[in-house]
Design an enzyme around this catalytic site. Structure first.
Site, PDB file in Angstrom:
ATOM      1  N   PHE A  24      35.882  56.423  40.282  1.00  0.00           N
ATOM      2  CA  PHE A  24      35.263  55.150  40.644  1.00  0.00           C
ATOM      3  C   PHE A  24      35.203  55.039  42.153  1.00  0.00           C
ATOM      4  O   PHE A  24      36.215  55.248  42.834  1.00  0.00           O
ATOM      5  CB  PHE A  24      36.049  53.969  40.045  1.00  0.00           C
ATOM      6  CG  PHE A  24      35.619  53.656  38.638  1.00  0.00           C
ATOM      7  CD1 PHE A  24      35.928  54.523  37.599  1.00  0.00           C
ATOM      8  CD2 PHE A  24      34.869  52.525  38.350  1.00  0.00           C
ATOM      9  CE1 PHE A  24      35.492  54.278  36.303  1.00  0.00           C
ATOM     10  CE2 PHE A  24      34.431  52.272  37.062  1.00  0.00           C
ATOM     11  CZ  PHE A  24      34.738  53.141  36.038  1.00  0.00           C
ATOM     12  N   CYS A  30      29.484  42.211  48.589  1.00  0.00           N
ATOM     13  CA  CYS A  30      28.591  41.809  47.503  1.00  0.00           C
ATOM     14  C   CYS A  30      27.599  40.786  48.042  1.00  0.00           C
ATOM     15  O   CYS A  30      27.931  40.023  48.956  1.00  0.00           O
ATOM     16  CB  CYS A  30      29.398  41.201  46.354  1.00  0.00           C
ATOM     17  SG  CYS A  30      28.343  40.723  44.966  1.00  0.00           S
ATOM     18  N   CYS A  45      27.974  33.997  42.118  1.00  0.00           N
ATOM     19  CA  CYS A  45      28.782  34.598  41.052  1.00  0.00           C
ATOM     20  C   CYS A  45      30.231  34.185  41.284  1.00  0.00           C
ATOM     21  O   CYS A  45      30.802  34.525  42.320  1.00  0.00           O
ATOM     22  CB  CYS A  45      28.628  36.121  41.097  1.00  0.00           C
ATOM     23  SG  CYS A  45      29.586  36.985  39.831  1.00  0.00           S
ATOM     24  N   CYS A  48      34.230  36.639  39.358  1.00  0.00           N
ATOM     25  CA  CYS A  48      34.518  38.045  39.670  1.00  0.00           C
ATOM     26  C   CYS A  48      36.013  38.365  39.555  1.00  0.00           C
ATOM     27  O   CYS A  48      36.853  37.647  40.083  1.00  0.00           O
ATOM     28  CB  CYS A  48      34.046  38.357  41.088  1.00  0.00           C
ATOM     29  SG  CYS A  48      34.167  40.109  41.504  1.00  0.00           S
ATOM     30  N   ASP A  49      36.322  39.495  38.918  1.00  0.00           N
ATOM     31  CA  ASP A  49      37.719  39.904  38.716  1.00  0.00           C
ATOM     32  C   ASP A  49      38.175  40.948  39.741  1.00  0.00           C
ATOM     33  O   ASP A  49      39.205  41.591  39.534  1.00  0.00           O
ATOM     34  CB  ASP A  49      37.911  40.442  37.286  1.00  0.00           C
ATOM     35  CG  ASP A  49      37.088  41.705  36.997  1.00  0.00           C
ATOM     36  OD1 ASP A  49      36.339  42.165  37.883  1.00  0.00           O
ATOM     37  OD2 ASP A  49      37.211  42.235  35.870  1.00  0.00           O
ATOM     38  N   THR A  50      37.416  41.123  40.825  1.00  0.00           N
ATOM     39  CA  THR A  50      37.611  42.295  41.684  1.00  0.00           C
ATOM     40  C   THR A  50      37.737  41.938  43.162  1.00  0.00           C
ATOM     41  O   THR A  50      36.982  41.102  43.668  1.00  0.00           O
ATOM     42  CB  THR A  50      36.406  43.240  41.496  1.00  0.00           C
ATOM     43  OG1 THR A  50      36.328  43.610  40.131  1.00  0.00           O
ATOM     44  CG2 THR A  50      36.532  44.488  42.338  1.00  0.00           C
ATOM     45  N   GLU A 115      27.200  50.574  38.458  1.00  0.00           N
ATOM     46  CA  GLU A 115      27.415  49.236  37.892  1.00  0.00           C
ATOM     47  C   GLU A 115      26.824  48.238  38.875  1.00  0.00           C
ATOM     48  O   GLU A 115      27.305  48.116  40.011  1.00  0.00           O
ATOM     49  CB  GLU A 115      28.925  48.952  37.767  1.00  0.00           C
ATOM     50  CG  GLU A 115      29.717  49.947  36.956  1.00  0.00           C
ATOM     51  CD  GLU A 115      29.831  49.576  35.483  1.00  0.00           C
ATOM     52  OE1 GLU A 115      29.738  48.378  35.152  1.00  0.00           O
ATOM     53  OE2 GLU A 115      29.995  50.492  34.669  1.00  0.00           O
ATOM     54  N   HIS A 212      40.344  49.460  30.125  1.00  0.00           N
ATOM     55  CA  HIS A 212      41.338  49.805  31.146  1.00  0.00           C
ATOM     56  C   HIS A 212      42.391  48.708  31.284  1.00  0.00           C
ATOM     57  O   HIS A 212      43.546  48.991  31.569  1.00  0.00           O
ATOM     58  CB  HIS A 212      40.657  50.078  32.496  1.00  0.00           C
ATOM     59  CG  HIS A 212      39.681  49.036  32.919  1.00  0.00           C
ATOM     60  ND1 HIS A 212      38.524  48.760  32.222  1.00  0.00           N
ATOM     61  CD2 HIS A 212      39.672  48.194  33.989  1.00  0.00           C
ATOM     62  CE1 HIS A 212      37.848  47.812  32.852  1.00  0.00           C
ATOM     63  NE2 HIS A 212      38.537  47.440  33.920  1.00  0.00           N
TER      64      HIS A 212
HETATM   65  C1  LIG Z   1      33.124  43.781  39.732  1.00  0.00           C
HETATM   66  S1  LIG Z   1      31.524  44.148  39.112  1.00  0.00           S
HETATM   67  C2  LIG Z   1      30.849  45.206  40.371  1.00  0.00           C
HETATM   68  C3  LIG Z   1      29.448  45.661  40.113  1.00  0.00           C
HETATM   69  C4  LIG Z   1      28.337  44.611  40.259  1.00  0.00           C
HETATM   70  N1  LIG Z   1      28.522  43.772  41.389  1.00  0.00           N
HETATM   71  C5  LIG Z   1      28.191  43.807  38.991  1.00  0.00           C
HETATM   72  O1  LIG Z   1      28.499  42.615  39.014  1.00  0.00           O
HETATM   73  O2  LIG Z   1      27.779  44.390  37.991  1.00  0.00           O
HETATM   74  C6  LIG Z   1      31.858  45.307  37.790  1.00  0.00           C
HETATM   75  C7  LIG Z   1      31.732  44.780  36.374  1.00  0.00           C
HETATM   76  O3  LIG Z   1      32.760  43.815  36.143  1.00  0.00           O
HETATM   77  C8  LIG Z   1      32.208  42.723  35.444  1.00  0.00           C
HETATM   78  N2  LIG Z   1      33.067  41.559  35.657  1.00  0.00           N
HETATM   79  C9  LIG Z   1      33.303  40.918  36.817  1.00  0.00           C
HETATM   80  N3  LIG Z   1      34.148  39.885  36.649  1.00  0.00           N
HETATM   81  C10 LIG Z   1      34.471  39.871  35.323  1.00  0.00           C
HETATM   82  C11 LIG Z   1      35.282  39.028  34.518  1.00  0.00           C
HETATM   83  N4  LIG Z   1      35.948  37.971  35.039  1.00  0.00           N
HETATM   84  N5  LIG Z   1      35.369  39.312  33.197  1.00  0.00           N
HETATM   85  C12 LIG Z   1      34.695  40.356  32.647  1.00  0.00           C
HETATM   86  N6  LIG Z   1      33.906  41.190  33.367  1.00  0.00           N
HETATM   87  C13 LIG Z   1      33.782  40.942  34.683  1.00  0.00           C
HETATM   88  C14 LIG Z   1      30.823  42.613  36.069  1.00  0.00           C
HETATM   89  O4  LIG Z   1      29.933  41.812  35.322  1.00  0.00           O
HETATM   90  C15 LIG Z   1      30.408  44.058  36.112  1.00  0.00           C
HETATM   91  O5  LIG Z   1      29.900  44.464  34.860  1.00  0.00           O
HETATM   92  N1  LIG Z   2      38.604  51.749  34.335  1.00  0.00           N
HETATM   93  C1  LIG Z   2      37.663  50.958  34.862  1.00  0.00           C
HETATM   94  N2  LIG Z   2      36.467  50.868  34.251  1.00  0.00           N
HETATM   95  C2  LIG Z   2      35.533  50.073  34.835  1.00  0.00           C
HETATM   96  N3  LIG Z   2      34.242  49.881  34.436  1.00  0.00           N
HETATM   97  C3  LIG Z   2      33.620  49.081  35.322  1.00  0.00           C
HETATM   98  C4  LIG Z   2      34.511  48.730  36.331  1.00  0.00           C
HETATM   99  C5  LIG Z   2      34.111  48.016  37.554  1.00  0.00           C
HETATM  100  O1  LIG Z   2      34.909  47.319  38.178  1.00  0.00           O
HETATM  101  O2  LIG Z   2      32.937  48.167  37.920  1.00  0.00           O
HETATM  102  C6  LIG Z   2      35.742  49.347  36.017  1.00  0.00           C
HETATM  103  C7  LIG Z   2      37.038  49.418  36.622  1.00  0.00           C
HETATM  104  O3  LIG Z   2      37.365  48.771  37.628  1.00  0.00           O
HETATM  105  N4  LIG Z   2      37.954  50.249  36.007  1.00  0.00           N
HETATM  106  S1  SF4 Z   3      31.040  40.471  39.553  1.00  0.00           S
HETATM  107 FE1  SF4 Z   3      31.893  40.506  41.652  1.00  0.00          FE
HETATM  108  S2  SF4 Z   3      30.971  42.222  42.589  1.00  0.00           S
HETATM  109 FE2  SF4 Z   3      29.690  41.785  40.783  1.00  0.00          FE
HETATM  110  S3  SF4 Z   3      28.108  40.339  41.458  1.00  0.00           S
HETATM  111 FE3  SF4 Z   3      29.803  39.091  40.852  1.00  0.00          FE
HETATM  112  S4  SF4 Z   3      30.959  38.761  42.778  1.00  0.00           S
HETATM  113 FE4  SF4 Z   3      29.627  40.502  43.094  1.00  0.00          FE
HETATM  114 MG   LIG Z   4      36.492  46.237  37.194  1.00  0.00          MG
END
Ligand SMILES: C[S@@+](CC[C@H](N)C(=O)[O-])C[C@H]1O[C@@H](n2cnc3c(N)ncnc32)[C@H](O)[C@@H]1O
Ligand SMILES: Nc1nc2[nH]cc(C(=O)O)c2c(=O)[nH]1
Ligand code: SF4
Ligand SMILES: [Mg+2]
Length: 218
Positions: A24, A30, A45, A48-50, A115, A212
């Protein structure tokens, strides 16, 4: 210059490629949120979990050339049989991923997965494109390999996205960003039930879980 928050070797946890080993590459930044908690509520958005701010994560950094980043990613792939696979994510990878980088990744042997939130055009050459639409952000990508909608988003009913052509349509239950990864929470459980019920009533949609997090890996 490519800015990368972190890069790590793990199993793809989501979608049709779930279970496949992959490096990854999480790009910084973003276009739908600046990543600061104080601005989450007002972001386009907001679930977001990231953490995608900066370049200070494991194997993160700034890379001057496509070749330098491709070599950095290759160093994380094990010396073992099996098709090398990289998943470009973020943040929003399409702010930075360009054709020279895709070419450099292909040259060192990788298949390239992406992604994306689907709001920016995708460069040529991507091998597996996953679009994950967000309620308040118009999708400009018209064709992808999988569409993976986080569910439920009150202003984003799944039907709305069937106009995006995809090989697979997935619902992924929304996890609460406030709860640390690897811990089940009540919100997630009720979202999982709702996504399950939607898939049972609309069989063209499949359920995907964030494997994961269930496994307690990255
Ligand atoms: C962190 S995003 C990064 C890539 C891109 N910005 C996007 O949103 O697709 C990666 C994946 O995590 C999903 N994701 C983000 N926050 C989430 C949440 N709270 N629960 C489930 N999926 C989540 C997004 O929809 C995306 O499919
Ligand atoms: N193992 C793993 N699989 C994933 N698939 C999508 C992810 C992401 O954050 O984009 C993710 C991630 O963060 N970890
Ligand atoms: S899930 Fe996180 S990284 Fe993806 S669009 Fe939303 S704020 Fe941006
Ligand atoms: Mg993720």
């Amino acid at each position: 210059m490519y800015r990368v928050k972190e890069a790590f070797y793990t199993l793809q946890g989501e979608g049709a490629q779930a279970g496949r080993a992959a490096v990854f590459c999480r790009f910084s930044k973003c276009n739908l949120w600046n990543g600061r908690e104080k601005d989450r509520a007002s972001a386009v958005c907001n679930f977001c979990d990231t953490d995608f701010v900066g370049t200070d994560g494991q194997n993160g950094g700034c890379f001057d050339s496509p070749q330098a980043l491709a070599a950095h990613i290759l160093a994380l792939w094990p010396d073992a049989p099996g098709a090398p696979y990289v998943v470009c994510t973020g943040g929003e990878p399409l702010l930075q991923l360009d054709e020279p980088l895709i070419q450099a990744l292909h040259e060192v042997g990788f298949e390239v997965g992406v992604e994306t939130n689907g709001t920016l055009p995708a460069p040529e050459g991507i091998d597996w494109l996953c679009v994950s639409p967000k309620a308040d952000a118009p999708v400009v990508i018209t064709d992808c390999d999988e569409l993976k909608l986080v569910y439920p988003q009150p202003l984003a009913p799944p039907e709305r996205f069937l106009s995006v052509r995809a090989k697979h349509y997935f619902l992924s239950p929304m996890a609460s960003p406030a709860v640390p990864d690897h811990e089940p929470d009540a919100i997630k459980q009720s979202n999982t039930r709702k996504a399950t019920d939607y898939c049972l009533a609309h069989p063209q949609w499949r359920l995907t879980l964030q494997m994961h997090k269930i496994l307690g890996i990255d």
